[in-house]
Design an enzyme around this catalytic site. Structure first.
Site, PDB file in Angstrom:
ATOM      1  N   ASP A 400      23.929  61.837  42.376  1.00  0.00           N
ATOM      2  CA  ASP A 400      24.523  61.153  43.513  1.00  0.00           C
ATOM      3  C   ASP A 400      25.191  59.877  42.995  1.00  0.00           C
ATOM      4  O   ASP A 400      24.938  59.451  41.864  1.00  0.00           O
ATOM      5  CB  ASP A 400      23.419  60.831  44.524  1.00  0.00           C
ATOM      6  CG  ASP A 400      23.935  60.035  45.710  1.00  0.00           C
ATOM      7  OD1 ASP A 400      25.016  60.359  46.206  1.00  0.00           O
ATOM      8  OD2 ASP A 400      23.239  59.092  46.120  1.00  0.00           O
ATOM      9  N   LYS A 401      26.034  59.255  43.804  1.00  0.00           N
ATOM     10  CA  LYS A 401      26.690  58.013  43.376  1.00  0.00           C
ATOM     11  C   LYS A 401      26.075  56.781  44.014  1.00  0.00           C
ATOM     12  O   LYS A 401      25.464  55.958  43.353  1.00  0.00           O
ATOM     13  CB  LYS A 401      28.192  58.056  43.691  1.00  0.00           C
ATOM     14  CG  LYS A 401      28.947  56.823  43.237  1.00  0.00           C
ATOM     15  CD  LYS A 401      30.330  56.734  43.837  1.00  0.00           C
ATOM     16  CE  LYS A 401      30.334  56.320  45.275  1.00  0.00           C
ATOM     17  NZ  LYS A 401      29.908  54.908  45.495  1.00  0.00           N
ATOM     18  N   THR A 402      26.193  56.685  45.320  1.00  0.00           N
ATOM     19  CA  THR A 402      25.784  55.470  46.009  1.00  0.00           C
ATOM     20  C   THR A 402      24.265  55.315  45.975  1.00  0.00           C
ATOM     21  O   THR A 402      23.535  56.179  46.428  1.00  0.00           O
ATOM     22  CB  THR A 402      26.267  55.499  47.472  1.00  0.00           C
ATOM     23  OG1 THR A 402      27.664  55.764  47.482  1.00  0.00           O
ATOM     24  CG2 THR A 402      25.990  54.182  48.149  1.00  0.00           C
ATOM     25  N   PHE A 568      44.533  51.805  56.293  1.00  0.00           N
ATOM     26  CA  PHE A 568      44.447  52.568  55.041  1.00  0.00           C
ATOM     27  C   PHE A 568      44.026  53.999  55.342  1.00  0.00           C
ATOM     28  O   PHE A 568      43.183  54.242  56.201  1.00  0.00           O
ATOM     29  CB  PHE A 568      43.407  51.923  54.120  1.00  0.00           C
ATOM     30  CG  PHE A 568      43.193  52.663  52.822  1.00  0.00           C
ATOM     31  CD1 PHE A 568      43.905  52.322  51.690  1.00  0.00           C
ATOM     32  CD2 PHE A 568      42.280  53.706  52.741  1.00  0.00           C
ATOM     33  CE1 PHE A 568      43.708  52.996  50.499  1.00  0.00           C
ATOM     34  CE2 PHE A 568      42.076  54.393  51.559  1.00  0.00           C
ATOM     35  CZ  PHE A 568      42.798  54.032  50.432  1.00  0.00           C
ATOM     36  N   GLY A 707      29.352  61.840  48.660  1.00  0.00           N
ATOM     37  CA  GLY A 707      30.009  61.949  49.957  1.00  0.00           C
ATOM     38  C   GLY A 707      31.153  60.973  50.119  1.00  0.00           C
ATOM     39  O   GLY A 707      31.824  60.965  51.149  1.00  0.00           O
ATOM     40  N   ARG A 815      33.441  63.812  48.806  1.00  0.00           N
ATOM     41  CA  ARG A 815      33.280  64.201  50.212  1.00  0.00           C
ATOM     42  C   ARG A 815      32.386  65.428  50.346  1.00  0.00           C
ATOM     43  O   ARG A 815      32.631  66.319  51.164  1.00  0.00           O
ATOM     44  CB  ARG A 815      34.630  64.471  50.866  1.00  0.00           C
ATOM     45  CG  ARG A 815      35.615  63.322  50.804  1.00  0.00           C
ATOM     46  CD  ARG A 815      35.101  62.069  51.456  1.00  0.00           C
ATOM     47  NE  ARG A 815      35.041  62.153  52.904  1.00  0.00           N
ATOM     48  CZ  ARG A 815      34.487  61.225  53.683  1.00  0.00           C
ATOM     49  NH1 ARG A 815      33.923  60.155  53.133  1.00  0.00           N
ATOM     50  NH2 ARG A 815      34.473  61.359  54.976  1.00  0.00           N
ATOM     51  N   ASN A 844      20.253  62.553  52.051  1.00  0.00           N
ATOM     52  CA  ASN A 844      21.327  63.520  51.840  1.00  0.00           C
ATOM     53  C   ASN A 844      21.251  64.193  50.476  1.00  0.00           C
ATOM     54  O   ASN A 844      22.001  65.131  50.202  1.00  0.00           O
ATOM     55  CB  ASN A 844      22.690  62.829  51.997  1.00  0.00           C
ATOM     56  CG  ASN A 844      22.887  61.711  51.008  1.00  0.00           C
ATOM     57  OD1 ASN A 844      22.001  60.884  50.799  1.00  0.00           O
ATOM     58  ND2 ASN A 844      24.042  61.665  50.375  1.00  0.00           N
TER      59      ASN A 844
END
Length: 1165
Positions: A400-402, A568, A707, A815, A844
């Site tokens: 995962d990233k965050t 944006f 995501g 995403r 998640n």
């Protein structure tokens, strides 16, 4: 604002692209009522007859693996292959305990309470599990949504609310939701009293980012979109309250649709161990069959013409076993006896020993001080011991990233204004490179100057701001040559955004805090505040600042009339605002990606383009996220024409509304004057670049499943060195004009077909690029978005997608929904057949952690859902380096070696029994006393194996980290391959043959003691047994690389205990000790021949293994052997020699900052 006061700020004026309205004109909404779109919700009437006939499920959820009825049969079925019931029982108890924990977690969630409309405008608290479809609920600030809700209204007049979806997609930035205008007036409890409506929408599905439906109020239809859907497990933020109607409950909610069942996990070594046991069972049956056939033939010939060939067996007086007349029955009896006698081939105690070893290994992992996070007081925690050795065989990490790679925060760290670089701060990537070069504090400024960080400057840290440069801080920017550009630069940062100032002033600092849609936007506003341009107030039509006046050197209030906000999005890649200043000038402020901003500069606005571009490249190399800052003044007539067109486009209800808005905005965002560039750091966790670099050098592939938007994920890829300048990037997305045109038409079947064809085409093009670059040192990265991933995971496409992905140095999936994360993990695991490790910190990530061979949960800020579903919990991503490269390698080597040794020692013992029986005409007579047989695996050979599995080290932790490629021994499974297993078995076979024949031939033809007596079965059996005990324990001593006091005790203690046992057992009465009665005291110990045989036979038996390992170590060393030579020869501090060995792990196609530095050097050459 608190209480019943309502905010007067209309957010629809700010979010000009987000009006919360959808159209019924598309075919998408025409499907309502058909298959897949049949759900009907009777709002505020859950007890009505029409509502009850639909029989929707309740809101109770269950994530437990078992029910009371399925626990025993299901668990027994899953573990039926275990040969020992004790191991099955232990495993069942352990899984039962884990499921009880899940049950407690379910109870906690289901018993949470929320306000539900009970009628007559009265709301009362109800448990989550009691919610029904159609209930109207009131959710208050900082509460989680109990089910999937349709937003009716909020505390804001225009019915907007902020939602945090961290548990769903890992994103910490807030999402803006807006109710339909028709329900936006339901602001008070009593207003709900008479509210009724009918909702018709799609059936439950796992797609987090889509929702199709309509609401019927007073026979009027209103279209619904994802803008009105509040998902379960999301949190309400910055909004006092919202009213919502329950649409999906329990397992129908999207978050539960994305969940997967908790799996049962076993390591590949355990599975292979089962196969070896099956193989040994076949060998056992083969030996028993061969012996029985031979025994049957010989028995039939025993009595021939009245002559007894084996007269000592009295075949003429036998009942069955030696009866020549019943030879077939005798052979069957012998077969059954042989199965029991040769049963020592099967290491019965192996499973128990392995379980003991794994539990002790887990304790060492838990107690490792190097994986203890002191700041949060969190050590590593191996929640299961089943997978220790799998940690040493990981081929692919899916992260995962965050919250896993990053800290959920963004920091303004550098900027370039008017061609001059400002900011002395260093990024995590720069610090990692500095540590590798031996200068952690010194870093080179972009101007070419060297600066030492002032460690004495200990100002309190400011969240979002890590900028240090005395040239422009504290108002010193007024002395810079381009002070006007600097003023406009930071003024733009204070104005060009959609952030909201918090009404509560920070009591400690006295400064305004902000709520923003994204952390980087918050970082810009904070940076402007710290450098003299404080944004403090926002209304529907104005933005107010406290600006530092260069003339008076004081802060003055300035107000800007807010005319338009051009938001944006992923296709525009920029944001602009148009304001009118106090002098009446109309100014367009714009910020965006360099790929779209440089081409929009005016000819007279490119004065600093070359210098800015160079700085942007250097910022990217340092892992920073960059935006180009530019502005222009607009004439009155030009703005008037734009405003008319823009208003017309905004009010359009056609399907191409967004395209019209983009076209109008594009015409005004041109002829810009360049001011400079910003550089913010998506703050990585400490040590992430170092860790990724080491893991990459170890040959481990790293995928990022997030995501987040594609741009965010790419920026993080550069930050942590998964991407670098010059790396070929393969993009797979569906942002093509053809697909967008079909989406506007709304034909779902055509969209799906075209999308799948487009993804397939892009995959083939990517493979063509890879094939064209074969033989070169080019590195490729694959970047794919969630929509494309949906089609890439189709059964007929996923194999080709995987082939492309595994050929790339890094893979980033953007995403991605929770279910997609799990499906990608399953694809990699099943498609490659290699060990996968998933790591994440949020709810998640649960599906991904459960699907991977190993799930590692980070005990971070997103709750404990990931940790509760993980196999191992750590506090920081950087601890993964030590967990895998040190503990993983050690555990893999230890478990592999102990299993091989277990088979070796059992084959030595079991085959000696077979040889003796063959020598005794297959009479089923054991060579050893019954207690000798029973205690071999308990007291005389097992403890050294356990000690080896717990304490042995081929190389130290320092060398494991210094030479990461050592880890590939586990990935390639070189220590537990069939070749190695069979070679250990062959070693056992040779040892048994040498011991048996040397002992029998030595004792066969001469007197054993001074009395002239020859050796009988008791003496021969005890002598062979003694040689076996010595051999298998000394073989262990030769195989061990790292001796501890405990290993000395158990190895030599096992041998000594054999003699103590002989003394004690032989001293017992003959009725108990049988043929071992005083055999040691009276026969063995006094006979020098016994000691000479023991010495010579043991040495002879160990010579083949010793010779083989010596030759291999000298001429064909494995990688760990090369490292051991470095240590033994004292060359660990010889950088040239160490680099020569380490160089094998640095490849041009890898990722990490080491590969980044190497690639940069090759570009310069």
């Amino acid at each position: 604002m608190r209480g019943n006061r309502r905010r007067k700020l209309h957010f629809s004026k700010i979010y000009s692209f987000t009006c919360g309205k959808a159209s019924f004109k598309g075919d998408e909404n025409s499907q309502i009522g058909g298959p897949g779109f049949s759900r009907v919700v009777y709002c505020n009437e859950p007890d009505s007859f029409e509502a009850k006939i639909h029989n929707y499920g309740d809101n109770y959820v269950r994530t437990t693996k078992y029910t009371l009825a399925t626990f025993l049969p299901k668990s027994l079925f899953e573990h039926a292959i275990f040969p020992l019931i004790i191991v099955v029982a232990a495993t069942m108890i352990k899984e039962g305990i884990e499921d009880v924990r899940r049950k407690k977690q379910d109870l906690e969630v289901n018993n949470r309470k929320v306000k539900v409309h009970k009628g007559d405008g009265v709301f009362d608290y109800t448990e989550w599990k009691g919610l029904r479809v159609g209930d109207v609920v009131k959710v208050e600030k900082d509460e989680f949504f109990p089910a999937d809700l349709l937003l009716l209204s909020s505390s804001y007049e225009d019915a907007v609310c902020y939602v945090e979806t961290m548990n769903l997609d890992g994103e910490t930035n807030l999402k803006l939701k807006q109710a339909l205008e028709v329900t936006s007036l339901l602001h008070e409890d009593f207003s709900i009293r008479d509210f009724t409506a009918i909702v018709k929408c799609e059936d439950p599905n796992a797609n987090l980012y889509s929702f199709v439906g309509g609401m019927e109020i007073e026979e009027q239809q209103y279209p619904l979109s994802p803008q009105q859907l509040l998902l379960r497990d999301s949190k309400l933020r910055n909004t006092d309250y919202v009213y919502g109607v329950v649409v999906f409950t329990g397992h129908d909610t999207k978050v539960m649709q994305n969940s997967t069942d908790p799996p049962s996990k076993r390591s590949k070594i355990e599975k292979k161990m089962d196969k070896i046991i099956y193989f040994l069972f076949c060998v056992l049956f083969l030996l028993a069959s061969v012996g029985s056939v031979f025994f049957g033939i010989v028995t039939e010939d025993d009595l021939e013409s009245g002559t007894m060939k084996r007269w000592y067996l009295r075949p003429d007086d036998s009942r069955v076993f030696f009866d020549p007349k019943r030879a077939p029955s005798a052979a069957i009896y012998h077969f059954l006896s042989a199965l029991m006698l040769y049963g020592f081939f099967i290491p019965i105690s192996l499973y128990v020993s392995v379980e003991i070893v794994k539990v002790l290994q887990s304790i060492f992992i838990n107690q490792d001080i190097h994986m203890y996070y002191e700041e949060a007081d969190k050590p590593a925690h191996a929640r299961t011991s089943n997978l220790n050795e799998e940690l040493g065989q990981v081929d692919t990490i899916l992260s995962d990233k965050t919250g896993t790679l990053t800290c959920n925060s963004m920091e303004f760290i550098k900027c370039s204004v008017a061609g001059t670089a400002y900011g002395r701060g260093s990024t995590e990537v720069e610090r990692a490179i500095g540590r590798r070069k031996g200068s952690p504090l010194v870093h080179e400024n972009l101007n070419g100057e060297n600066h030492m960080e002032d460690l004495s400057d200990k100002k309190p840290p400011i969240k979002g701001f890590n900028f240090k440069d005395e040239r422009i801080m504290d108002g010193n920017w007024v002395n810079e040559p381009n002070a006007v550009f600097i003023q406009n630069f930071f003024r733009l940062l204070a104005i060009c955004h959609t952030a909201i100032p918090d009404n509560d002033i920070d009591e400690d600092t006295g400064k305004v805090s902000y709520e923003a849609e994204s952390p980087d936007e918050a970082a810009f506003v904070i940076a402007a505040r710290e450098l003299g341009f404080e944004f403090y107030k926002r209304t529907q039509t104005s933005i107010s600042l406290h600006e530092f006046d260069p003339v008076s050197r004081m802060k003055v209030e300035r107000s800007y009339k807010l005319l338009n906000v051009l938001e944006f999005n992923s296709s525009r890649k920029r944001m602009s605002v148009i304001v009118r200043n106090e002098e009446g000038k109309i100014i367009l402020f714009s910020k965006g990606a360099d790929s779209v901003m440089f081409e929009r500069l005016a000819e007279n606005g490119r004065g600093f383009e070359a210098a800015t571009q160079e700085h942007v490249n250097e910022y990217a190399d340092a892992g920073l996220r960059t935006l180009i800052i530019a502005y222009r003044e607009l004439g009155e007539e030009e703005y008037r024409e734009f405003d008319e067109k823009f208003t017309l486009a905004k009010n359009s209800v056609s399907a191409d509304r967004e395209t019209l808005i983009d076209e109008v905005a594009q015409n005004i965002e041109r002829d810009l004057i360049l001011l400079g560039a910003t550089a913010v750091e998506d703050k990585l966790q400490n040590g992430v670049p170092d860790c990724i670099d080491k893991l990459a050098q170890a040959g481990i592939k790293i995928w990022v499943l997030t995501g987040d938007k594609m741009e965010t994920a790419i920026n993080i890829g550069f930050s942590c060195s998964l991407l670098r300048q010059g790396m070929k990037q393969i993009y797979i997305n569906l942002d093509t004009p053809e697909i967008q045109a079909l989406e506007k038409a709304g034909e779902k079947a055509a969209i799906a077909k075209a999308s799948k064809e487009s993804v397939l085409c892009q995959i083939k093009e990517g493979k063509a690029q890879l094939n064209a670059s074969k033989g070169s040192s080019e590195a490729f990265a694959l970047i794919i978005d969630g929509k494309s991933l949906t089609y890439a995971l189709d059964d007929d496409v996923k194999k080709m997608f995987l082939e492309l992905a595994i050929c790339c140095a890094s893979v980033i999936c953007c995403r991605s929904s929770p279910k997609q994360k799990a499906l990608v993990t399953r694809l990699v695991k099943s498609g490659t057949g290699k060990t996968t490790l998933a790591i994440g910190d949020g709810a998640n990530d649960v599906g991904m952690l459960q699907e991977a061979d190993i799930g590692v949960g980070i005990s971070g800020v997103e709750g404990m859902q990931a940790v509760m579903s993980s196999d191992i919990a750590i506090a920081q991503f950087r601890y993964l380096e030590r967990l895998l490269l040190v503990h993983g390698h050690w555990c893999y080597r230890r478990v592999s070696s102990m299993i091989c040794y277990f088979f070796y020692k059992n084959i030595v013992f079991g085959f000696s029994l077979f040889l003796y029986e063959a020598n005794a005409s297959f009479s089923a007579q054991p060579a050893y006393n019954d207690w000798f047989l029973s205690l071999y695996n308990v007291f005389f050979s097992s403890l050294p194996v356990v000690a080896m599995g717990v304490f042995d080290q081929d190389v130290s932790a320092r060398f494991c980290l210094k030479f990461p490629l050592l880890y590939q021994e586990g990935v390639q499974n070189v220590l537990f391959s069939w070749c190695r297993i069979l070679s250990w078995m062959f070693n056992g076979l040779c040892s048994a043959i040498i011991i048996f024949f040397f002992c029998t031939r030595s004792l066969e033809a001469q007197a054993f003691n001074q009395d002239g007596k020859t050796a009988g079965r008791d003496i021969l059996g005890a002598t062979i047994y003694t040689c076996i005990v010595w051999t298998v324990n000394l073989q262990m001593a030769l195989a061990i690389s790292y001796f501890t006091l405990i290993q000395h005790i158990v190895i030599w203690g096992s041998i000594v205990f054999w003699y103590i046992f002989l003394l004690a057992y032989g001293a017992m009465t003959p009725s108990f000790s049988t043929n071992a009665y005083k055999v040691f005291i009276e026969a063995l110990a006094p006979a020098p021949f016994y000691w000479i045989i023991t010495l010579l036979v043991v040495i002879t038996t160990l010579i083949p293994y010793f010779s083989y390992t010596a030759l291999q170590m000298r001429f064909f060393p494995m990688y760990h052997g090369m490292i051991q030579w470095i240590r033994y020869e004292g060359r660990s501090n010889d950088p040239e020699y160490c680099n020569m060995v380490r160089q094998r792990s640095i490849r041009p196609t890898t990722v990490g900052f080491t590969a980044r530095v190497a690639a940069r050097s090759s570009r310069k050459r």
